[in-house]
Design an enzyme around this catalytic site. Structure first.
Site, PDB file in Angstrom:
ATOM      1  N   HIS A 105     -28.463  35.679  42.350  1.00 44.39           N
ATOM      2  CA  HIS A 105     -28.702  34.938  43.728  1.00 44.39           C
ATOM      3  C   HIS A 105     -29.084  35.210  44.456  1.00 44.39           C
ATOM      4  O   HIS A 105     -29.797  34.422  45.353  1.00 44.39           O
ATOM      5  CB  HIS A 105     -27.191  34.842  43.956  1.00 44.39           C
ATOM      6  N   ASP A 116     -19.688  30.099  46.463  1.00 42.80           N
ATOM      7  CA  ASP A 116     -19.066  32.185  46.372  1.00 42.80           C
ATOM      8  C   ASP A 116     -18.180  32.723  46.932  1.00 42.80           C
ATOM      9  O   ASP A 116     -16.861  32.459  48.076  1.00 42.80           O
ATOM     10  CB  ASP A 116     -20.511  32.268  47.106  1.00 42.80           C
ATOM     11  N   HIS A 148     -18.744  35.648  47.251  1.00 39.34           N
ATOM     12  CA  HIS A 148     -19.302  36.535  48.350  1.00 39.34           C
ATOM     13  C   HIS A 148     -19.894  35.958  49.441  1.00 39.34           C
ATOM     14  O   HIS A 148     -20.737  34.175  49.251  1.00 39.34           O
ATOM     15  CB  HIS A 148     -20.515  37.725  47.549  1.00 39.34           C
ATOM     16  N   ASP A 182     -23.025  37.033  51.044  1.00 42.44           N
ATOM     17  CA  ASP A 182     -24.759  36.713  50.656  1.00 42.44           C
ATOM     18  C   ASP A 182     -25.289  36.934  51.895  1.00 42.44           C
ATOM     19  O   ASP A 182     -26.103  36.636  52.683  1.00 42.44           O
ATOM     20  CB  ASP A 182     -25.342  36.448  49.771  1.00 42.44           C
ATOM     21  N   HIS A 226     -29.000  40.622  45.910  1.00 36.49           N
ATOM     22  CA  HIS A 226     -28.435  39.111  45.652  1.00 36.49           C
ATOM     23  C   HIS A 226     -27.654  39.161  46.787  1.00 36.49           C
ATOM     24  O   HIS A 226     -26.976  37.831  46.621  1.00 36.49           O
ATOM     25  CB  HIS A 226     -28.180  38.889  44.225  1.00 36.49           C
ATOM     26  N   ASP A 240     -22.706  29.320  42.982  1.00 34.03           N
ATOM     27  CA  ASP A 240     -22.689  30.875  42.718  1.00 34.03           C
ATOM     28  C   ASP A 240     -21.285  30.682  41.572  1.00 34.03           C
ATOM     29  O   ASP A 240     -20.251  30.924  41.951  1.00 34.03           O
ATOM     30  CB  ASP A 240     -22.830  32.633  43.027  1.00 34.03           C
ATOM     31  N   ASP A 258     -19.291  33.218  40.051  1.00 33.61           N
ATOM     32  CA  ASP A 258     -18.444  34.182  40.531  1.00 33.61           C
ATOM     33  C   ASP A 258     -17.801  33.977  41.543  1.00 33.61           C
ATOM     34  O   ASP A 258     -16.352  34.311  42.130  1.00 33.61           O
ATOM     35  CB  ASP A 258     -18.835  35.681  40.721  1.00 33.61           C
ATOM     36  N   GLU A 287     -26.463  33.239  38.347  1.00 31.92           N
ATOM     37  CA  GLU A 287     -25.497  34.454  38.299  1.00 31.92           C
ATOM     38  C   GLU A 287     -24.512  34.247  36.444  1.00 31.92           C
ATOM     39  O   GLU A 287     -23.218  35.106  37.003  1.00 31.92           O
ATOM     40  CB  GLU A 287     -24.042  35.135  39.894  1.00 31.92           C
TER      41      GLU A 287
END
Length: 300
Positions: free
Chosen positions: A100, A123, A125, A127, A140, A227, A229, A272
């Protein structure tokens, strides 16, 4: 959305420390991304992959707690320049990662062309780390902070301007793993976040409608940074930082379909995908399926 589309692969695996995500662009191509988009009547030009320079491998070189800063910056600079050129040709940039950290280059090249670029950050996360707050030093986990102008100047000042994005023009969808520094920054900047708690409570339809309405009011272009994830690891196992309790495949298709109907996207990236950690290219196949919905695929 523009029917002339440019695919840019960024085989970057230096923004984190698990090998394999550099094969993500190839995995998505192998899963039929180009053919699927062509069936939807897009004029697709695959520009291939941006070359990524590798560190010498002698040691874990860091600059201000940033792993592989020089190589990550160089790769993102090349991406930013290419994205800038493609938008200048009136083409829709679709970027395949890579980790990412590539969003630093994507947003640098894209935001030049808009006064108020909106960003949907799909996402697990936020980030939103920087060298001072990151537990790992992995870049990332920093691209959204960098795009707000927070972080090392080799990253924040790409293409000689900053910030790329205003905090009020960001919506994070699917968050369920936020570091303390990220939570503080979200509160300080007033960034709009839909955590999994909120998605479970009010449903994906309401979350996406609110997101679309919110961004339509205040932006002149919208970038989707997806992303894999963000999805639950049972749906997308081939990611470097899986977090249990994520979005389902069905919820994600609904989100993409609603974005397609709203017709607000001006650029997108899928990141990712790590084939080494995957099960029979399942995660890349999921990514390509979501691209289908995002770009107008319908059952009837």
């Amino acid at each position: 959305m523009k029917k002339d589309m440019s695919i840019i692969g960024v085989p970057m695996d230096l923004g984190q420390n698990r090998r394999g995500v550099d094969m993500g662009p190839s995995a998505m191509r192998y899963a039929g991304a180009i053919e699927r988009l062509q069936r939807l009547q897009y004029n697709v030009s695959d520009l291939g992959d941006i070359p990524i320079n590798r560190p010498d491998g002698k040691d874990d070189k860091r600059d201000g707690n940033l792993r592989n800063l020089q190589q990550v910056a160089e790769g993102n600079q090349a991406l930013a320049e290419m994205v800038d050129q493609e938008i200048g040709k009136n083409r829709f940039p679709l970027i395949f990662g890579g980790d990412h950290s590539i969003a630093i280059g994507s947003l640098s090249g894209i935001a030049k062309h808009y006064k108020n670029l909106g960003v949907i950050w799909y996402d697990a996360h936020g980030d939103l780390n920087c060298g001072e707050t990151s537990p790992s030093g992995n870049i990332h986990g920093m691209p959204l902070a960098v795009s707000l102008g927070i972080g090392h100047e080799k990253l924040t000042n790409m293409l000689h301007y900053q910030p790329k994005v205003k905090p009020e023009n960001i919506v994070i969808v699917g968050a369920r793993s936020l570091d303390p520094g990220e939570r503080e920054l979200i509160r300080e900047k007033g960034i709009k976040v839909y955590t999994m708690h909120e998605i479970d409570r009010i449903g994906m339809t309401k979350v996406m409608q609110e997101t679309i309405d919110y961004l339509q009011e205040r932006t002149d272009g919208v970038h989707l940074s997806l992303d894999l994830d963000g999805l639950d690891p049972s749906e997308a196992p081939g990611v470097g930082t899986p977090v249990l309790g994520g979005l389902t495949y069905r919820e994600s298709h609904l989100a993409m379909e609603m974005l397609a109907e709203a017709d607000i996207l001006t650029s997108a990236e899928f990141v990712e995908v790590n084939p080494i950690l995957d099960d029979k290219n399942k995660t890349a196949t999921v990514a390509v399926g979501l691209m289908g919905s995002l770009f107008g695929e319908k059952l009837k």
